[in-house]
Design a protein around this motif. Structure first.
Motif, PDB file in Angstrom:
ATOM      1  N   ALA A 119       0.899  -1.202  -0.168  1.00 38.67           N
ATOM      2  CA  ALA A 119       0.142  -0.161   0.052  1.00 38.67           C
ATOM      3  C   ALA A 119       0.964   1.217  -0.003  1.00 38.67           C
ATOM      4  O   ALA A 119       1.950   1.444   0.606  1.00 38.67           O
ATOM      5  CB  ALA A 119      -0.862  -0.025   1.109  1.00 38.67           C
ATOM      6  N   ASP A 120       0.212   2.222  -0.669  1.00 32.91           N
ATOM      7  CA  ASP A 120       0.866   3.666  -0.683  1.00 32.91           C
ATOM      8  C   ASP A 120       0.596   4.403   0.525  1.00 32.91           C
ATOM      9  O   ASP A 120      -0.461   3.849   1.217  1.00 32.91           O
ATOM     10  CB  ASP A 120       0.490   4.471  -2.003  1.00 32.91           C
ATOM     11  CG  ASP A 120       1.040   4.085  -3.173  1.00 32.91           C
ATOM     12  OD1 ASP A 120       2.247   3.678  -2.934  1.00 32.91           O
ATOM     13  OD2 ASP A 120       0.382   3.663  -4.204  1.00 32.91           O
ATOM     14  N   PRO A 121       1.227   5.451   1.164  1.00 35.18           N
ATOM     15  CA  PRO A 121       0.718   6.324   2.136  1.00 35.18           C
ATOM     16  C   PRO A 121      -0.686   6.571   2.233  1.00 35.18           C
ATOM     17  O   PRO A 121      -1.429   7.092   1.027  1.00 35.18           O
ATOM     18  CB  PRO A 121       1.531   7.429   2.174  1.00 35.18           C
ATOM     19  CG  PRO A 121       2.823   6.999   1.366  1.00 35.18           C
ATOM     20  CD  PRO A 121       2.440   6.148   0.179  1.00 35.18           C
ATOM     21  N   PRO A 122      -1.440   6.941   3.045  1.00 36.06           N
ATOM     22  CA  PRO A 122      -2.948   7.194   3.165  1.00 36.06           C
ATOM     23  C   PRO A 122      -3.369   8.499   2.181  1.00 36.06           C
ATOM     24  O   PRO A 122      -2.269   9.342   2.273  1.00 36.06           O
ATOM     25  CB  PRO A 122      -3.275   7.462   4.616  1.00 36.06           C
ATOM     26  CG  PRO A 122      -2.432   6.671   5.273  1.00 36.06           C
ATOM     27  CD  PRO A 122      -1.013   6.789   4.514  1.00 36.06           C
ATOM     28  N   GLY A 123      -4.382   8.429   1.549  1.00 35.22           N
ATOM     29  CA  GLY A 123      -4.345   9.529   0.741  1.00 35.22           C
ATOM     30  C   GLY A 123      -4.876   9.278  -0.946  1.00 35.22           C
ATOM     31  O   GLY A 123      -4.950   9.873  -1.614  1.00 35.22           O
ATOM     32  N   TYR A 124      -3.711   8.030  -0.941  1.00 42.33           N
ATOM     33  CA  TYR A 124      -3.612   7.508  -2.333  1.00 42.33           C
ATOM     34  C   TYR A 124      -3.797   6.238  -2.852  1.00 42.33           C
ATOM     35  O   TYR A 124      -3.180   5.566  -1.724  1.00 42.33           O
ATOM     36  CB  TYR A 124      -2.597   8.298  -2.886  1.00 42.33           C
ATOM     37  CG  TYR A 124      -2.368   7.793  -4.611  1.00 42.33           C
ATOM     38  CD1 TYR A 124      -2.876   8.332  -5.473  1.00 42.33           C
ATOM     39  CD2 TYR A 124      -1.675   6.523  -5.031  1.00 42.33           C
ATOM     40  CE1 TYR A 124      -3.033   7.906  -7.054  1.00 42.33           C
ATOM     41  CE2 TYR A 124      -1.509   6.395  -6.159  1.00 42.33           C
ATOM     42  CZ  TYR A 124      -2.351   6.875  -7.093  1.00 42.33           C
ATOM     43  OH  TYR A 124      -2.000   6.405  -8.575  1.00 42.33           O
ATOM     44  N   SER A 125      -4.707   5.591  -3.521  1.00 42.86           N
ATOM     45  CA  SER A 125      -4.509   4.045  -3.837  1.00 42.86           C
ATOM     46  C   SER A 125      -4.698   3.964  -5.195  1.00 42.86           C
ATOM     47  O   SER A 125      -5.847   4.517  -5.742  1.00 42.86           O
ATOM     48  CB  SER A 125      -5.564   3.570  -2.737  1.00 42.86           C
ATOM     49  OG  SER A 125      -5.817   2.153  -3.205  1.00 42.86           O
ATOM     50  N   VAL A 126      -4.227   2.981  -5.617  1.00 43.89           N
ATOM     51  CA  VAL A 126      -4.526   2.531  -7.127  1.00 43.89           C
ATOM     52  C   VAL A 126      -5.703   1.574  -7.247  1.00 43.89           C
ATOM     53  O   VAL A 126      -6.097   1.236  -8.279  1.00 43.89           O
ATOM     54  CB  VAL A 126      -3.333   1.561  -7.732  1.00 43.89           C
ATOM     55  CG1 VAL A 126      -1.889   2.242  -7.788  1.00 43.89           C
ATOM     56  CG2 VAL A 126      -2.930   0.297  -6.684  1.00 43.89           C
ATOM     57  N   ASP A 127      -6.305   1.364  -5.961  1.00 43.17           N
ATOM     58  CA  ASP A 127      -7.565   0.439  -6.116  1.00 43.17           C
ATOM     59  C   ASP A 127      -8.819   1.473  -5.730  1.00 43.17           C
ATOM     60  O   ASP A 127      -9.819   1.010  -5.471  1.00 43.17           O
ATOM     61  CB  ASP A 127      -7.347  -0.616  -5.049  1.00 43.17           C
ATOM     62  CG  ASP A 127      -6.372  -1.747  -5.385  1.00 43.17           C
ATOM     63  OD1 ASP A 127      -6.258  -2.108  -6.526  1.00 43.17           O
ATOM     64  OD2 ASP A 127      -5.590  -1.957  -4.535  1.00 43.17           O
ATOM     65  N   CYS A 128      -8.701   3.032  -5.739  1.00 44.06           N
ATOM     66  CA  CYS A 128      -9.733   3.488  -5.314  1.00 44.06           C
ATOM     67  C   CYS A 128     -10.711   3.499  -6.443  1.00 44.06           C
ATOM     68  O   CYS A 128     -10.721   3.439  -7.590  1.00 44.06           O
ATOM     69  CB  CYS A 128      -9.436   4.991  -5.430  1.00 44.06           C
ATOM     70  SG  CYS A 128     -10.416   6.297  -5.243  1.00 44.06           S
ATOM     71  N   PRO A 129     -12.088   2.933  -5.804  1.00 47.75           N
ATOM     72  CA  PRO A 129     -13.030   2.859  -6.974  1.00 47.75           C
ATOM     73  C   PRO A 129     -13.756   3.872  -7.499  1.00 47.75           C
ATOM     74  O   PRO A 129     -14.455   3.894  -8.478  1.00 47.75           O
ATOM     75  CB  PRO A 129     -14.300   2.253  -5.845  1.00 47.75           C
ATOM     76  CG  PRO A 129     -14.026   2.546  -4.592  1.00 47.75           C
ATOM     77  CD  PRO A 129     -12.468   2.851  -4.508  1.00 47.75           C
ATOM     78  N   SER A 130     -13.213   5.181  -7.022  1.00 46.54           N
ATOM     79  CA  SER A 130     -13.746   6.469  -7.637  1.00 46.54           C
ATOM     80  C   SER A 130     -12.814   6.838  -8.771  1.00 46.54           C
ATOM     81  O   SER A 130     -13.130   8.017  -9.567  1.00 46.54           O
ATOM     82  CB  SER A 130     -14.218   7.399  -6.753  1.00 46.54           C
ATOM     83  OG  SER A 130     -15.010   6.961  -5.643  1.00 46.54           O
ATOM     84  N   ALA A 131     -11.702   6.372  -8.820  1.00 51.37           N
ATOM     85  CA  ALA A 131     -10.726   6.924  -9.820  1.00 51.37           C
ATOM     86  C   ALA A 131     -10.973   6.586 -11.056  1.00 51.37           C
ATOM     87  O   ALA A 131     -11.467   5.397 -11.505  1.00 51.37           O
ATOM     88  CB  ALA A 131      -9.069   6.531  -9.143  1.00 51.37           C
ATOM     89  N   SER A 132     -10.340   7.434 -11.954  1.00 53.65           N
ATOM     90  CA  SER A 132     -10.497   6.816 -13.434  1.00 53.65           C
ATOM     91  C   SER A 132      -9.063   6.208 -13.577  1.00 53.65           C
ATOM     92  O   SER A 132      -8.015   6.208 -12.832  1.00 53.65           O
ATOM     93  CB  SER A 132     -10.432   8.116 -14.193  1.00 53.65           C
ATOM     94  OG  SER A 132     -11.826   9.040 -13.904  1.00 53.65           O
ATOM     95  N   ASN A 133      -8.802   5.567 -14.878  1.00 58.39           N
ATOM     96  CA  ASN A 133      -7.679   4.824 -15.165  1.00 58.39           C
ATOM     97  C   ASN A 133      -7.423   5.289 -16.667  1.00 58.39           C
ATOM     98  O   ASN A 133      -8.074   5.136 -17.622  1.00 58.39           O
ATOM     99  CB  ASN A 133      -7.836   3.416 -15.016  1.00 58.39           C
ATOM    100  CG  ASN A 133      -8.224   2.871 -13.683  1.00 58.39           C
ATOM    101  OD1 ASN A 133      -7.121   2.665 -12.904  1.00 58.39           O
ATOM    102  ND2 ASN A 133      -9.505   2.665 -13.653  1.00 58.39           N
TER     103      ASN A 133
END
Length: 372
Positions: A119-133
């Motif tokens: 995992a990356d530091p809190p506040g960013y995740s490659v698995d965020c369901p709201s993020a675009s790709n």
């Protein structure tokens, strides 16, 4: 802000519908909208199996909006940086760009406390369901300029060119993360199913240079020749000529084992989409070993209850890697000279690249923006 002159329009290859050729057109240069945004001049963009899956209309769970720009593994040079971009990501810096994760929410359970092993530091995740790709739900790298998120990219080490970097942004980081997730330690045995493909041949290089004892498996002449030509020292198996149990017993004898349960691989990574490849990989495992699934065929895989229950085989999935893993992978690739076997095409010849991809020769196919 950059003093570099940025044009108002650019060339881009658009997918206008499923199962259609790409169309080269002029489009406006995209504008940054978020403080973390970087505008980059794309230098190279690689074609991935997922691009083929998306273009065929088989990409779960959300289809792209047409017209769509593919490529979720690319590299470029920053020409404009938003106010939230860090000091090491400013105009002039070359960066590698994976598809995930553009504009994450920063507050969901994935972003706040991701359970990922890397995992990356809190506040960013490659698995965020709201993020675009980039390249999947948002436009990707088959264009001359792209907007990316400073939190998703990584500076490129001087030892790697843009063309060498692009395939590492999905194929490289995905198989690197899968190797880490396998839990195999130096001196233990790892299998790679599909070892001559885009991910597989990079996996052979990463794993052997980590000190793992690697068995690569493929079932086609071109990919097998590519894998054997890497000179990694890996044991490369033609699945058409040697059965999985034969491989398992051979490895067991090399290790001085007498019981079948203690013979074979400590883990295997499944890259092809065929049930036959999945079964072959599981059948090479010793008892209590791990199967790491990276591919995602539409109909899924059938898992042997006997293997899971009586042999205690663990089956896990692995999807891409965190930004932390991306940076670690790039540093490892630069230090150990891990590079894709690749062929390059100009942006205008993207459809020829796709035709070549479907021949299944192995390696990676990359658009080099410096070519006419």
């Amino acid at each position: 802000m950059s003093t570099t002159e940025i044009p108002s329009t650019m060339r881009a290859q658009f997918l206008d519908s499923y199962n259609a050729p790409f169309a080269l057109r002029t489009a406006p240069v995209p504008a940054p909208t978020d403080p973390h945004d970087l505008l980059i001049k794309v230098d190279a963009a690689s074609y991935c199996h997922t691009d083929a899956v998306l273009a065929a209309g088989a990409m779960p769970p959300h289809p792209p909006a047409f017209p769509h720009v593919c490529s979720h593994e690319f590299a470029g040079t920053i020409v404009r940086a938003g106010p939230a971009a860090p000091a090491d990501l400013q105009p002039g810096v070359p960066v590698g760009v994976p598809g995930r994760s553009l504009h994450p929410c920063g507050t969901c359970f994935e972003c706040a406390a991701s359970p990922r092993f890397d995992a990356d530091p809190p506040g960013y995740s490659v698995d965020c369901p709201s993020a675009s790709n980039n390249g999947i739900s948002a436009h990707g790298g088959f264009r001359e300029y792209a907007v990316v998120d400073a939190r998703q990219v990584a500076p490129v080490p001087p030892a790697l060119s843009p063309v060498e970097t692009a395939p590492l942004m999905c194929a490289g980081v995905t198989v690197y993360a899968a190797i880490l997730k396998s839990g195999v330690r130096k001196g233990q045995r790892l299998g790679i199913m599909g070892c001559g493909g885009g991910l597989g041949h990079l996996g052979l290089q990463f794993a052997t240079k980590m000190g793992l004892r690697v068995t690569g498996v493929d079932a086609a002449d071109g990919p097998l020749a590519l894998a054997k030509g890497l000179d990694t020292g890996a044991d490369v198996v033609d699945a058409r000529k040697e059965k999985a149990e034969e491989v398992r017993r051979r490895l067991g004898k090399e290790d001085g084992k007498e019981l079948l349960g203690e013979m074979g691989l400590d883990a295997v990574i499944i890259l092809p989409e065929s049930q036959q490849a999945f079964d072959y990989g599981v059948d090479m495992l010793k008892n209590h070993a791990k199967c790491v699934v990276v591919s995602f065929p539409q109909k899924g895989f059938q898992v042997s209850a006997f293997s899971v229950v009586f042999r205690d085989i663990t089956v896990v999935g692995s999807l891409v890697g965190s930004n932390k893993t991306l940076r670690e992978m790039l540093a490892f690739a630069a230090e150990h000279n891990v590079k894709a076997v690749l062929r390059t095409y100009p942006l205008s010849k993207l459809n020829e690249l796709v035709e070549e991809y479907h021949k299944g020769s192995g390696g990676k196919l990359v658009v080099d923006m410096s070519l006419e």
